[in-house]
Design a protein around this motif. Structure first.
Motif, PDB file in Angstrom:
ATOM      1  N   THR A   3      28.247  50.563  31.668  1.00 25.32           N
ATOM      2  CA  THR A   3      27.549  51.398  32.396  1.00 25.32           C
ATOM      3  C   THR A   3      26.250  51.587  31.522  1.00 25.32           C
ATOM      4  O   THR A   3      26.157  51.298  30.467  1.00 25.32           O
ATOM      5  CB  THR A   3      28.249  52.826  32.402  1.00 25.32           C
ATOM      6  N   ALA A   4      25.100  52.426  32.260  1.00 25.72           N
ATOM      7  CA  ALA A   4      23.969  52.430  31.588  1.00 25.72           C
ATOM      8  C   ALA A   4      23.268  53.789  32.384  1.00 25.72           C
ATOM      9  O   ALA A   4      23.539  53.993  33.515  1.00 25.72           O
ATOM     10  CB  ALA A   4      22.846  51.539  31.892  1.00 25.72           C
ATOM     11  N   GLU A   5      22.863  54.734  31.486  1.00 24.09           N
ATOM     12  CA  GLU A   5      22.114  55.979  31.960  1.00 24.09           C
ATOM     13  C   GLU A   5      20.528  55.650  32.124  1.00 24.09           C
ATOM     14  O   GLU A   5      20.056  55.252  30.991  1.00 24.09           O
ATOM     15  CB  GLU A   5      22.354  57.314  31.101  1.00 24.09           C
ATOM     16  N   ILE A   6      20.154  55.718  33.226  1.00 23.74           N
ATOM     17  CA  ILE A   6      18.775  55.191  33.392  1.00 23.74           C
ATOM     18  C   ILE A   6      17.963  56.468  33.901  1.00 23.74           C
ATOM     19  O   ILE A   6      18.439  57.441  34.463  1.00 23.74           O
ATOM     20  CB  ILE A   6      18.569  54.348  34.349  1.00 23.74           C
ATOM     21  N   ASN A   7      16.569  56.261  33.667  1.00 20.57           N
ATOM     22  CA  ASN A   7      15.717  57.214  34.011  1.00 20.57           C
ATOM     23  C   ASN A   7      14.738  56.941  35.171  1.00 20.57           C
ATOM     24  O   ASN A   7      14.233  56.063  35.185  1.00 20.57           O
ATOM     25  CB  ASN A   7      14.501  57.737  32.790  1.00 20.57           C
ATOM     26  N   VAL A  51      19.978  49.660  27.954  1.00 18.30           N
ATOM     27  CA  VAL A  51      19.071  49.475  29.408  1.00 18.30           C
ATOM     28  C   VAL A  51      17.783  50.749  29.442  1.00 18.30           C
ATOM     29  O   VAL A  51      16.623  50.053  29.670  1.00 18.30           O
ATOM     30  CB  VAL A  51      20.029  49.762  30.556  1.00 18.30           C
ATOM     31  N   SER A 107      19.778  42.009  34.280  1.00 21.34           N
ATOM     32  CA  SER A 107      20.979  42.136  33.588  1.00 21.34           C
ATOM     33  C   SER A 107      21.856  40.640  33.785  1.00 21.34           C
ATOM     34  O   SER A 107      22.100  40.483  35.204  1.00 21.34           O
ATOM     35  CB  SER A 107      21.769  43.377  34.198  1.00 21.34           C
ATOM     36  N   GLY A 129      23.313  45.703  27.971  1.00 20.52           N
ATOM     37  CA  GLY A 129      23.817  46.838  28.935  1.00 20.52           C
ATOM     38  C   GLY A 129      23.862  48.119  28.062  1.00 20.52           C
ATOM     39  O   GLY A 129      23.043  48.320  27.020  1.00 20.52           O
ATOM     40  N   GLY A 130      24.499  48.934  28.484  1.00 19.99           N
ATOM     41  CA  GLY A 130      24.945  50.436  27.866  1.00 19.99           C
ATOM     42  C   GLY A 130      23.414  51.013  27.528  1.00 19.99           C
ATOM     43  O   GLY A 130      22.857  51.111  28.249  1.00 19.99           O
ATOM     44  N   GLY A 183      28.429  47.555  26.784  1.00 22.92           N
ATOM     45  CA  GLY A 183      28.831  48.711  27.746  1.00 22.92           C
ATOM     46  C   GLY A 183      28.249  48.437  29.154  1.00 22.92           C
ATOM     47  O   GLY A 183      27.116  47.997  29.600  1.00 22.92           O
ATOM     48  N   PHE A 186      26.745  42.659  29.515  1.00 23.77           N
ATOM     49  CA  PHE A 186      26.833  43.897  29.129  1.00 23.77           C
ATOM     50  C   PHE A 186      27.604  44.390  27.974  1.00 23.77           C
ATOM     51  O   PHE A 186      28.755  44.911  27.856  1.00 23.77           O
ATOM     52  CB  PHE A 186      27.082  44.827  30.303  1.00 23.77           C
ATOM     53  N   LEU A 214      14.687  46.409  38.769  1.00 18.46           N
ATOM     54  CA  LEU A 214      15.986  46.115  38.055  1.00 18.46           C
ATOM     55  C   LEU A 214      16.752  45.169  38.921  1.00 18.46           C
ATOM     56  O   LEU A 214      16.949  45.534  40.239  1.00 18.46           O
ATOM     57  CB  LEU A 214      16.828  47.519  37.788  1.00 18.46           C
TER      58      LEU A 214
END
Lengths: 336, 336
Positions: free
Chosen positions: A254-258, A231, A246, A227-228, A252, A249, A269
């Motif tokens: 939460t994950a910031e994804i593009n 990702v 997934s 995670g975190g 973390g 995690f 995903l």
């Protein structure tokens, strides 16, 4: 006990490891508990070995309550001998040796299992080895092969190559003709992961692993427990059509994804917990695993890596070992 | 021209709207261009109507270059009459009226289209209406019905209910027996979206829409053009087994997502661009759309909402309208 079950004579009371209250390893206490009664669709197993898994640690800390109807005792997988069979529990018979995926209650001398989540102990394996199979085999099969459909010739990426999941994922990927790329957190673990059969291994604390993996041709499936921040780095090194699954995690929730990456490469995903799957689904998975994976284990093409076996009374030590992250392969409790 | 095509006599030069340099609507200029020659697997269409789409605006700004081999002129969908047919262009014949999904070159009096990406003009529709079909129909079918497999009885969520994609998604969801929930940015647009058939509509600038949608029973599929902060709010209101499909990111290309939500509810996230799909895939989609959607259009069960039609020479005005966000339905160029 009801009239509906075939059974051999068992004691009324057993030893078990219970969670006294949420907390550290010291809250795990050896207690006496009534031997559980199997429901109509369950078997009762006299437990020899019980596998330890990360969700047990979360449950001990109070973060992962057992699902409704499940035992409050920790323990998601066991191996042993069937000593009682419910009325509608398929073809299982008293005296057969099985390993089973269970929703809880594994840290005990006896445990109930849904008949569909039981598998025979593969020929040549001890009950301690077999106890380490269900959680990782169900998880890897369900996520890598069933959901993400890893194919021969494709490349799998898994972080934490020496974990139970990591070793199993590498072993199965290789056995089915895929490439396995892994990461680990120390150079010792990188070496161990290479010895487990991984085609390439990176130290995730030092290497710019996503660029290294891209240079090697990228990954088609990522089995992710991190995670975190990992990702989006996983998404970077996924090839067009890649799948990201997934299952935990550790870095973390939460994950910031593009999003452009997802659209441009048409990535998929997904994620799941094994515990959240219903009995029908677990039965389906067990049948697939018995057909596709068990012959590989019997043939010695896929192994189970055992880190250490602790007596049931030493369950706290087993949790300390799990939390240290020093283990390579499965940690098993001896309930015999 | 080669000997390999069936054709009627056409001029050598046509009017087209070209992008002079990256910039605002004013960089779109009416120019003379050679009439293009169809490849063996293409037809040449004498364009009556050409649809305007958001990617055209990005292309005009310099952010979305045409794929290799495609025309440098903007325009991803046209309707008109076939005036030449390549040697390997299926059963299409000169004189047939078609609408087509194209990789560029639509803002012109003539455009080439891969034979598999052409569809007959549905009975009862004008060529201007038909010009507004391909981009939205291919996008909604590919993402909502093919990839995300929206089923009868399930609920679709789409943001921007008055956009071309929004109106089409609502129309198709309803026609196939699903519920359609939408959002819009003004109360006028909310009203318009309700009139288009949405079961529930929220003003995304004011309402706590994710909680409202949860209270209504949640969504099973989200067709997302917003990205950014809306992605995790979409995941919040997805039901177990829900699917989230990204096709744009008007609110931002990155999104912070909750992995536990994905695991716990076993959500699936995916995304795609239509332009990135190859000819075989577009042919597959066109066939499915012709079979499943065209009869609904002919029967009047799914409509195409036209906002406004501009002469080709007024292409800059058409882009200004698109960028204002004031349009309800498709903006079309008249190239006749």
């Amino acid at each position: 006990m009801t009239d509906d079950i075939e059974m051999s004579l068992q004691p009324a009371v057993m030893k078990a490891a219970a969670i006294e209250k949420p907390g550290g390893p010291e809250v795990l206490k050896l207690v006496d508990r009534p031997v559980p009664e199997p429901a109509a669709d369950e078997v009762l197993i006299k437990v020899t070995g019980a596998g330890i898994n990360r969700p047990d640690v979360l449950q001990r800390m109070g973060f992962y309550p057992p699902p409704p109807g499940a035992s409050d005792l920790p323990g998601l997988e066991v191996a042993g001998e069937i000593v009682a069979v419910g009325k509608n529990a398929g073809d299982w018979r008293v005296g057969e040796q099985v390993c089973a995926l269970i929703p809880g209650g594994g840290y005990a001398q006896y445990a109930c299992a849904h008949f569909g989540a039981c598998l025979p102990v593969p020929e040549g394996l001890t009950l301690f080895e077999a106890a380490g199979l269900p959680e990782t085999m169900f998880t890897v099969w369900a996520n890598v092969f069933d959901d993400a459909a890893l194919k021969s010739g494709e490349t799998l990426l898994v972080h934490g190559g020496t974990s139970g999941i990591g070793t199993t994922a590498i072993g199965l990927a290789k056995a089915f003709g895929a490439r396995a790329i892994a990461t680990a957190g120390t150079y010792e673990k990188c070496t161990a992961t290479r010895q487990l059969g991984a085609d390439a291994v990176f130290n995730y604390t030092e290497d710019n692993w996503e660029n290294e993996i891209i240079a090697l041709g990228g990954a088609d499936v990522v089995l992710d427990m991190t995670g975190g921040d990992f990702v989006n780095r996983n998404l970077e090194c996924l090839n067009p059509g890649g799948r990201h699954v997934s299952i935990a995690f550790l870095r973390g929730a939460t994950a910031e994804i593009n999003i452009l990456n997802i659209m441009r490469k048409r990535l998929k995903l997904s994620g799941s917990t094994l515990r959240g799957r219903d009995a029908a689904e677990k039965t389906h998975l067990a049948n697939a695993i018995r057909t596709h994976v068990w012959p590989l284990i019997v043939a010695g093409k896929v192994g189970v890596a055992i880190d250490q076996i602790y007596p049931l009374a030493d369950v706290a030590k087993a949790h300390i070992r799990m939390e240290s992250g020093a283990h390579i392969g499965k940690i098993i409790l001896d309930a015999s």
